[in-house]
Motif scaffolding. Structure first.
Motif, short mmCIF file in Angstrom:
data_model
loop_
_atom_site.label_atom_id
_atom_site.label_comp_id
_atom_site.label_asym_id
_atom_site.label_seq_id
_atom_site.Cartn_x
_atom_site.Cartn_y
_atom_site.Cartn_z
N ILE A 156 0.81 -1.29 -0.02
CA ILE A 156 0.10 0.04 -0.05
C ILE A 156 0.85 1.38 0.06
CG2 ILE A 156 -1.93 1.11 1.04
CD1 ILE A 156 -2.71 -1.80 0.48
N LEU A 159 2.51 1.99 -3.37
CA LEU A 159 1.30 2.27 -4.27
C LEU A 159 0.86 3.95 -4.16
CD1 LEU A 159 -0.44 -0.15 -5.80
CD2 LEU A 159 -1.80 1.78 -5.69
N MET A 160 0.54 4.29 -2.73
CA MET A 160 0.33 5.43 -2.56
C MET A 160 1.21 6.39 -2.86
SD MET A 160 -2.71 5.41 -1.11
CE MET A 160 -3.43 3.92 -1.87
N LEU A 161 2.70 6.04 -2.79
CA LEU A 161 3.71 7.03 -3.11
C LEU A 161 3.74 7.18 -4.73
CD1 LEU A 161 6.18 5.90 -0.64
CD2 LEU A 161 5.61 7.91 -0.76
N TYR A 163 1.04 7.88 -6.62
CA TYR A 163 0.23 8.80 -6.82
C TYR A 163 0.95 10.08 -6.39
CZ TYR A 163 -3.53 5.56 -7.50
OH TYR A 163 -4.17 4.46 -8.21
N ILE A 164 1.55 10.12 -5.45
CA ILE A 164 2.14 11.26 -4.77
C ILE A 164 3.35 11.90 -5.58
CG2 ILE A 164 3.59 12.46 -2.79
CD1 ILE A 164 2.08 10.29 -0.84
N GLU B 38 -9.32 -2.43 -6.73
CA GLU B 38 -9.29 -1.73 -7.71
C GLU B 38 -9.86 -1.64 -9.03
OE1 GLU B 38 -8.45 1.68 -7.27
OE2 GLU B 38 -8.26 2.56 -9.25
N SER B 220 -9.72 6.20 -9.59
CA SER B 220 -8.54 6.79 -9.41
C SER B 220 -7.81 6.48 -7.85
CB SER B 220 -8.85 8.50 -9.04
OG SER B 220 -9.76 8.62 -8.17
N GLY B 221 -7.79 5.25 -7.87
CA GLY B 221 -6.77 4.58 -6.71
C GLY B 221 -7.76 4.40 -5.43
N TRP B 224 -7.41 0.95 -3.61
CA TRP B 224 -6.00 0.60 -3.27
C TRP B 224 -6.26 1.39 -1.72
CZ3 TRP B 224 -3.06 -2.81 -4.65
CH2 TRP B 224 -3.06 -3.31 -5.95
N ILE B 225 -6.89 2.60 -1.85
CA ILE B 225 -7.16 3.22 -0.21
C ILE B 225 -8.01 2.28 0.36
CG2 ILE B 225 -8.11 5.28 0.51
CD1 ILE B 225 -7.16 6.97 -1.45
N TYR B 285 -3.45 10.06 -0.30
CA TYR B 285 -2.62 9.23 -0.08
C TYR B 285 -1.47 9.39 1.04
CZ TYR B 285 -4.67 9.44 -5.08
OH TYR B 285 -5.60 9.70 -5.78
#
Lengths: 373, 321
Positions: A156, A159-161, A163-164, B38, B220-221, B224-225, B285
């Protein structure tokens, strides 16, 4: 209905035949193409025409082959990035973000600029390579520390990184470094371009229009380095042991936390290098969407290559072709669908590596057994 | 910056995460990690949108979304439960597969206007000051369904016999098997339930919260969130719901920061230069990462962990299949 035989799955006790892993990978790709063709047919497309177009667009001429290799170049590096992380069962899904940050850091060399832009080419490009790797490594360091020190799930966080990283990139290209309001930086000086074959068209006629650039050499060097690390170095042994059996590795006195962080950084550096190669060899500026999902494709490539660095090169060429053709094939999601089916086929076929399938005839006096794989 | 509006919007967008996260709770409680949320959400969003458009019936659209997510999840079930493939890789390929299918089948849906899920007030409850306007006024039916669904899911998992079997399959599959519980059957069932809920979450986006089909931008993700939320929630539907709503509200509140010219008596930098909005867009994020860090630390301190058999294929005896 009663079948005249029964199917048994038996745990494989002997070693897997050498040819089998490669055969399952190739078989998976073939079957995936057939399934995609059927889906295309069902929604009213013409699979044969698309197939013919696919081949012509990717291997039909020297220029097409060059296009395919240009696309394969970042894929090789990103595939290697995933390979080394997956060897340790570290799920780095963040190659995409590391790619962007690598590209960003490499651009800093030109945009700040860190050295005078009339410096020799090898100075600028050398510095860009180093910066790209540092950028990617930094982006891999964050999930590495979180995983190693706090036990935070790296899937996770990486993955979040992603988008960042993309938003971070956008902030700069929309803002400070925007080229007259466009969502891209001004083009780099020629001294920051990786040499291309087309640059030598004056000396060798055949090279005109061939966009293949030095990045492909960087990718091949990286391949050998990753192979050496994994197969010839003590560190590679630690990585593989930790991936196979974490407890055994702990008892062997391997510092797992340190290795988690280092492997994530190495993986990130390879993805960052891919980002550098793409902006310096192809795009020649920092802009939006420099990657059509290379980081994610790298995951499939690593798996299809069974985490073998040299196989990564071959698989990357296939996927480079998919991207080249996918740009023009309609509907646009087809290439992605194909990738998904290929990956599914590969992991399903892994069962053949772990089990033997036996067909046992019932009610037969000879009780003959037919063995498959 | 109006708290009522922010909370109201938070409940609506939180409902998306709520369905997806609780679906994943079911799947993971049964021992199957499904990272394909997702992909299943996107396919659900597309299936719901196109069915509602084609039939003119939004209920059929919701049904199609649920079924689409469920069927896609069965591919993950087959590969991980029967072929004992790695659940991480299989889940990733499910994301590719779902995304690819949704893009191929969703060609030309952008800009269309199908019937949407209706919104309405709850009579009586909507008159309560503050609580009424936030919780019971002008919400989509799906938001109200979410309110009812959360306690039901909690009750099912922790207070009923089938719920106990569900947890047993994820904690100690061999013991459950000895007791006559159908481990393989239940794992398939709950993977399917998770897929159905992810599909519904997708349709919650495309047919209710932000109607429309915007290819991959639709989700848009968020899938995953949702997977991250499950870890934060420590596999508890109540905590998952709390996280989902909180997330929805924070997201909306942060976007609203761009509006006013003055903030706390100072010039609002976000108002002056809209490019700082990119940092605002990062917050969901960043928050997910923070939530994970908090969740992981708490879990470590309380020795609460994932279901013990999460991610491990169950192999009965030596034969496996």
């Amino acid at each position: 209905m009663k079948l005249p035989f029964t199917v048994m799955f038996e745990k494989r006790m002997d070693d897997v035949p050498k040819w089998l892993p490669a055969a399952t990978s190739i078989g998976s790709v073939v079957i995936a193409f057939i399934i995609s063709g059927i889906i295309l047919k069902l929604i009213g497309g013409q699979p044969m025409r698309v197939g013919k177009f696919f081949f012509e667009a990717t291997f039909g001429s020297w220029a097409a082959v060059s296009d395919t290799l240009v696309k394969a170049t970042p894929l090789i590096m990103v595939g290697l990035a995933c390979t080394i992380a997956f060897k340790m069962k570290l799920w780095n899904i963040g190659a995409e973000g590391q790619f962007y940050i690598g590209a960003f850091a490499a651009s800093l060399v030109v945009l700040i600029p860190m050295v005078p832009l009339d410096s020799p080419r090898f100075v600028i490009i050398g510095l860009m390579i180093i910066m790209g790797m540092i950028g990617g490594a930094a982006w891999g360091f964050i999930p590495g520390v979180l995983k190693g020190k706090f036990g935070v799930n790296e899937i996770i966080t990486t993955l979040m990184l992603n988008y960042i990283a993309i938003l971070w990139n956008n902030f700069w290209i929309f803002n400070k470094w925007s080229d007259a309001g466009f969502q891209m930086t001004p083009p780099f000086e020629k001294t920051a371009w990786l040499p291309r074959l087309a640059d030598y068209a004056r000396e060798y006629k055949a090279f005109s229009g061939i966009t293949l650039h030095l990045g492909v050499v960087i990718a091949l060097v990286a391949t050998v380095v990753v192979w050496w690390v994994l197969e010839r170095s003590r560190w590679g042994y630690e990585i593989k042991l930790t991936g196979d059996n974490k407890e055994a590795a702990r008892y062997a006195g391997i510092n797992i936390v340190r290795n988690i962080i280092l492997v994530m950084m190495f993986s990130g550096a390879l993805a960052g290098l891919a980002g550098m190669s793409e902006i310096s060899g192809v795009v020649h500026r920092l802009q939006e969407r420099i990657s059509p999902g290379y980081g994610f494709t790298g995951i499939i490539i690593a798996w299809l290559a069974k985490l073998n660095p040299f196989a990564v090169v071959l698989v990357s060429i296939l996927f480079g072709a998919l991207i080249v053709a996918g740009r023009e094939i309609q509907p646009s999601g087809l290439a992605q669908l194909l990738q998904g089916i290929i990956l599914f086929m590969v992991i399903s076929s892994d069962v053949l590596l772990r089990y033997k399938i036996r067909f046992i005839r019932l009610h037969s006096p000879a009780a003959g057994e037919v063995e498959v794989a | 910056m109006n708290l009522e509006i922010i909370l109201h919007a938070g409940l609506a967008t939180g409902t998306i995460l709520l369905f997806a996260a609780i679906g994943e709770v079911f799947s993971e409680r049964a021992g199957v990690l499904n990272l394909g949320v997702e992909g299943m959400m996107l396919l659900g969003a597309m299936a719901g949108f196109s069915t509602s458009l084609a039939t003119g019936n939004v209920w059929l659209g919701l049904l199609a979304a649920i079924i689409a997510g469920g069927i896609l999840s069965l591919a993950h079930g087959l590969v991980t439960i029967h072929f004992q493939a790695d659940q991480v890789v299989s889940g990733l390929s499910l994301t590719f597969l779902g995304t690819g299918l949704a893009l191929v089948l969703g060609e030309g849906l952008t800009g269309k206007n199908p019937p949407l899920v209706p919104s309405f007030n709850i009579p009586g409850l909507s008159a309560i000051p503050f609580i009424g306007p936030v919780f019971f006024t002008d919400h989509s039916l799906l938001v109200y369904v979410g309110y009812l669904f959360v306690p039901l899911a909690w009750y099912f998992i922790f207070r009923t016999r089938p719920g106990m079997h569900l947890r047993a399959v994820g904690e100690k599959p061999d013991a459950a098997d000895t007791m006559g519980v159908n481990v393989y059957g239940l794992r398939y069932l709950y993977v399917f339930v998770g897929g159905c809920l992810a599909g519904l979450a997708g349709a919650t986006i495309s047919l209710s919260v932000s109607p429309g089909w915007y290819s991959t931008q639709t989700t848009s993700g968020q899938g995953w969130i949702a997977v991250g939320l499950v870890i934060f929630a420590q596999w508890d539907p109540l905590r998952a719901a709390f996280g989902a709503y909180l997330f929805g509200a924070l997201r909306r509140g942060i976007l609203d920061l761009q509006g006013p010219a003055f903030l706390l008596g100072m010039k609002n930098p976000l108002y002056i230069n809209s490019n700082y909005g990119f940092f605002l867009q990062m917050t969901p994020y960043v928050l997910t990462i923070l939530a994970l860090v908090i969740g992981s630390r708490q879990a470590a301190r309380k020795r609460l962990g994932a279901p013990a058999a999460l991610g491990l294929p169950y192999i009965r005896g030596e034969r496996g299949l």
